[in-house]
Design a protein around this motif. Structure first.
Motif, short mmCIF file in Angstrom:
data_model
loop_
_atom_site.label_atom_id
_atom_site.label_comp_id
_atom_site.label_asym_id
_atom_site.label_seq_id
_atom_site.Cartn_x
_atom_site.Cartn_y
_atom_site.Cartn_z
N ALA A 20 41.31 32.35 53.87
CA ALA A 20 41.32 30.97 53.40
C ALA A 20 42.39 30.82 52.34
O ALA A 20 43.20 29.89 52.37
CB ALA A 20 39.95 30.59 52.86
N ALA A 21 42.42 31.76 51.40
CA ALA A 21 43.42 31.68 50.33
C ALA A 21 44.83 31.78 50.92
O ALA A 21 45.74 31.09 50.48
CB ALA A 21 43.18 32.78 49.31
N SER A 22 45.00 32.63 51.93
CA SER A 22 46.35 32.86 52.44
C SER A 22 46.89 31.66 53.21
O SER A 22 48.09 31.57 53.43
CB SER A 22 46.37 34.11 53.34
N VAL A 23 46.03 30.76 53.67
CA VAL A 23 46.56 29.57 54.33
C VAL A 23 46.60 28.38 53.37
O VAL A 23 46.85 27.25 53.78
CB VAL A 23 45.79 29.18 55.61
N GLY A 24 46.34 28.65 52.09
CA GLY A 24 46.57 27.62 51.08
C GLY A 24 45.31 26.93 50.57
O GLY A 24 45.41 25.90 49.91
N VAL A 25 44.12 27.47 50.87
CA VAL A 25 42.90 26.87 50.32
C VAL A 25 42.73 27.35 48.88
O VAL A 25 42.89 28.53 48.59
CB VAL A 25 41.66 27.31 51.15
N ASP A 26 42.42 26.42 48.00
CA ASP A 26 42.09 26.81 46.63
C ASP A 26 40.64 27.28 46.65
O ASP A 26 39.70 26.49 46.52
CB ASP A 26 42.27 25.61 45.70
N THR A 27 40.44 28.59 46.88
CA THR A 27 39.08 29.08 47.14
C THR A 27 38.17 28.90 45.93
O THR A 27 36.98 28.66 46.08
CB THR A 27 39.08 30.56 47.56
#
Lengths: 345, 366
Positions: free
Chosen positions: A230-237
């Motif tokens: 999730a983080a790697s595709v740009g989600v602010d986890t």
């Protein structure tokens, strides 16, 4: 193409749920201590006459049905969010002790304030329940850092639930007699005695939370693949996690504030919906969970109030009987599909 | 040297407050493959996790495409960089297509609905990793190796300019390892992507890398081209190999030789002795090998496995000294094997050794 067939299935499933919900609502309207025929029902709905039957319908049954729909949907939705958050198929607001935490704080507040003759507003109840839900959630979050196994986390949640229930029972035992009847009924879980004022408040809170969830369905979907991806595709986890915690707490707190703790809906319904829809995509499952939860709870409430009428069952007894087998089925299926161990980095 | 697409400036990495490795300088240009190697727990994953911002930096900075990553938004980074980490992905009722399509996240709208172009990109990525036929399969029901390929497709359809991969070949069998590396080569070659990855398999690292970074516990030990890094002595030192050896030419590991006074003498050469060397090594029998020219393939293996190797200079007939040494050694051995089926002008001495062994009665059939 494959995809179009899929979209057809989704819309059919959603339409089926909506029809089911409508059917159950009508059935609920007709059945009870006073039975209505379809014609009578139609007449009372179109032109309420202020008679006993009209009052039963408008002051008792309809509020109860609307509450069951709103709160059932909220409960199932919060279960779906918790399962996503913990990547744990058997997570839910009840088994993780969140409902019980809310119940504890609400009971404490009611005893404190009612004892002094202060009435508690719906907002006050929700606030107290939210505080309690966050309290339990905080404990679960602390534990989830140490407890890696999914089942252990649920066991910890159940323990938190027991502790909260025990403390609740303890304070109820010392409360004024006059409050106990109310408190006791509520803490068992029930949709009886809903007011239109309360419904306005719950509708407001739950629909706001629902809209937020729906708007977050894209990042939630990415989160289902794991936090790192999730983080790697740009989600602010970080922000997503906070949003999920707050939303689940608000949803389960609202349910607890109005209807007391209700078991198993949060786990069972999302799984039934996943099977029905054949997908776990949040964009589709969020509305499906809401509709499904509403229908499930409406059906359970129908049983609760009619099966042994005039005695009313607690709603949790019914949801447990219908929901727990689903949970067992889910757990068995999980084991069979051969869960793999974590890979280390 | 090409302009680096990503580089680290005095990067320090670690967990919590503890710095594990300090002052790391890694640079990777587009079209280039940079591989981290090093022993288990040396910090390869820690470095990669720090580059992709899964771990906070302990110091220094990472520069991606000319701008410091500390100021970039998640979405901006996601459009340039995709990752394949060792984190296990569990899904429910998600098809492989769905999982791969997660790579389109930075490009889709608010509700993440895939457009025509997105679908095409996903299918193209799936075909690149030879997984089109898996598209409609349930991701949780395929093998680990297939799953790894789907996750790679996910990283590819994100259309990255740099790919970060942590041990991408684990869980793959040899065929899929080769296929995966071919895909990585293609990413670096045709698509001019920059690649930075960690590998356990030295023989693969040696073949695929443009630059090798040797990570060793608390520091970066060496950075260089594979030819500089993959030498017998350095790899032994990097991994602290005490038993056994590493053969840089073959890129393979050899177990330690059975030590002690040779009991068996093997007359070999031209690759004929290797199988027997290995058999004796497995049985723990110390043996001597001779007479081998130093450019003979048997020599490279015997050097690792034999208790004693009697060698001769390349391209010359075996000299008298080597012959005498071999004779003396052979006489102390209980058994002699000759794996050669023919002799030429360079190894006539070996024929004489064999005949002598026959006379002594110590020659055995291999």
């Amino acid at each position: 193409m494959e995809k179009e067939k899929g979209i057809g299935r989704f819309s059919r499933a959603l339409a089926f749920l909506a029809l089911l919900l409508a059917g159950l609502a009508v059935w609920n309207l007709c059945v009870g201590s006073a039975r209505f025929t379809a014609a009578e029902l139609f007449r009372l709905l179109v032109s309420p006459d202020g008679g006993t039957n009209g009052r039963i319908l408008w002051e008792i049954r309809i509020p109860r049905i609307v509450a069951a729909v709103i709160l059932g949907g909220a409960l199932s939705l919060s279960g779906f969010l918790l399962q996503t958050f913990f990547a744990n198929p058997i997570a839910g607001p009840f088994v993780l002790g969140i409902s019980s935490g809310a119940k504890l704080v609400v009971s404490l507040m009611m005893i404190l304030l009612l004892g002094r003759g202060i009435a508690v507003s719906s907002w006050g109840m929700i606030l107290a329940a939210f505080a309690g839900a966050m309290l339990s959630m905080g404990f679960i979050l602390l534990l989830s850092r140490r407890v890696r196994s999914m089942s252990m986390l649920v066991v910890c949640g159940v323990m938190i639930g027991y502790i909260c229930s025990a403390i609740t029972d303890f304070v109820v035992a010392f409360a004024d007699d006059s409050n106990i009847v109310d408190l006791h009924n509520w803490s068992m879980g029930s949709f009886s005695g809903m007011s239109w004022g309360g419904i306005r408040v719950m509708a407001l809170v739950v629909s706001a939370a629902f809209v937020c969830c729906f708007l977050l369905s894209k990042p939630i979907g990415a989160y289902q693949l794991g936090e790192v991806y999730a983080a790697s595709v740009g989600v602010d986890t970080m922000r997503l996690r906070i949003a999920l915690i707050v939303l689940t707490s608000v949803l389960s707190a609202t349910v607890t504030a109005f209807a007391g703790p209700i078991s198993f809906v949060g786990i069972a319904v999302p799984h039934l919906m996943k099977s029905l829809m054949g997908t776990a995509k949040p964009l589709l499952l969020i509305p499906a969970c809401f509709l499904g939860g509403a229908a499930f709870v409406l059906f359970c409430d129908l049983i609760a109030r009619t099966m042994f009428a005039p005695t009313e069952l607690s709603i949790s007894s019914v949801t447990a009987v219908l929901g727990a087998p689903v949970v067992i089925w889910v757990m068995v299926r999980q084991k069979n599909s051969g869960r793999r161990e974590e890979r280390h980095g | 040297m090409a302009e680096p697409y990503l580089y680290t400036e005095h990067m320090a990495v670690g967990y919590g407050r503890r710095v594990l490795i300090d002052d790391i300088s890694i640079r990777v240009a587009r079209g280039e493959i940079v591989t981290l190697i090093g022993p288990n727990g040396a910090g390869k994953s820690t470095i990669l996790k720090s580059i992709i911002r899964q771990l906070a930096l302990m110091g220094g900075r990472v520069v991606l495409d000319g701008s410091g990553m500390e100021n970039m938004s998640g979405r901006d980074v996601a459009k340039k960089m995709s990752v394949l980490m060792t984190e296990q992905t569990r899904t429910e009722l998600a098809t492989c297509f769905d999982v791969a399509a997660a790579g389109r996240y930075p490009y889709t709208g608010h509700f993440g609905v895939l457009g025509e172009r997105d679908r095409a990109a996903v299918m193209e990525a799936l075909s690149l990793v030879h997984a089109e036929e898996l598209a409609q399969e349930d991701f949780s029901k395929i093998s680990d190796g297939q799953r790894q390929r789907i996750l790679l497709a996910r990283a590819i359809c994100q259309e990255p300019e740099i790919l970060v991969l942590d041990e991408p070949t684990s869980f793959l069998d040899i065929r899929h390892k080769l296929e995966l590396l071919a895909v990585l080569k293609e990413m670096a070659g045709e698509r001019r992507a920059a690649l930075i990855l960690s590998l356990h398999e030295l023989e693969l690292a040696q073949k695929i890398s443009d630059v090798v970074v040797c990570v060793r516990g608390d520091h970066i030990d060496r950075v260089g081209e594979p030819e500089e890094i993959f030498t017998d002595a350095y790899i032994r030192q990097l991994y602290g190999i005490a038993h056994g050896s590493y053969n840089a030419n073959f890129g393979c590991l050899e177990l330690a030789a059975a030590a002690g006074k040779p009991q068996t003498f093997i007359i070999g050469g031209g690759g004929s002795g290797i199988a027997l060397y290995r058999r004796l090594q497995r049985s723990g029998v110390p043996f001597a090998a001779g007479v081998l020219h130093t450019n003979d393939i048997d020599y490279a293996v015997a050097k690792s496995l034999a208790a004693r190797v009697i060698a001769a200079a390349p391209f010359e007939p075996i000299d008298a000294d080597a012959y005498e040494e071999a004779r003396a050694c052979m006489r102390t051995c209980r058994e002699v094997y000759c794996t050669l089926s023919g002799f030429g002008s360079m190894n006539g001495a070996n024929r004489r050794l064999m005949e002598e062994a026959r006379e002594l009665g110590s020659l055995r059939e291999p």
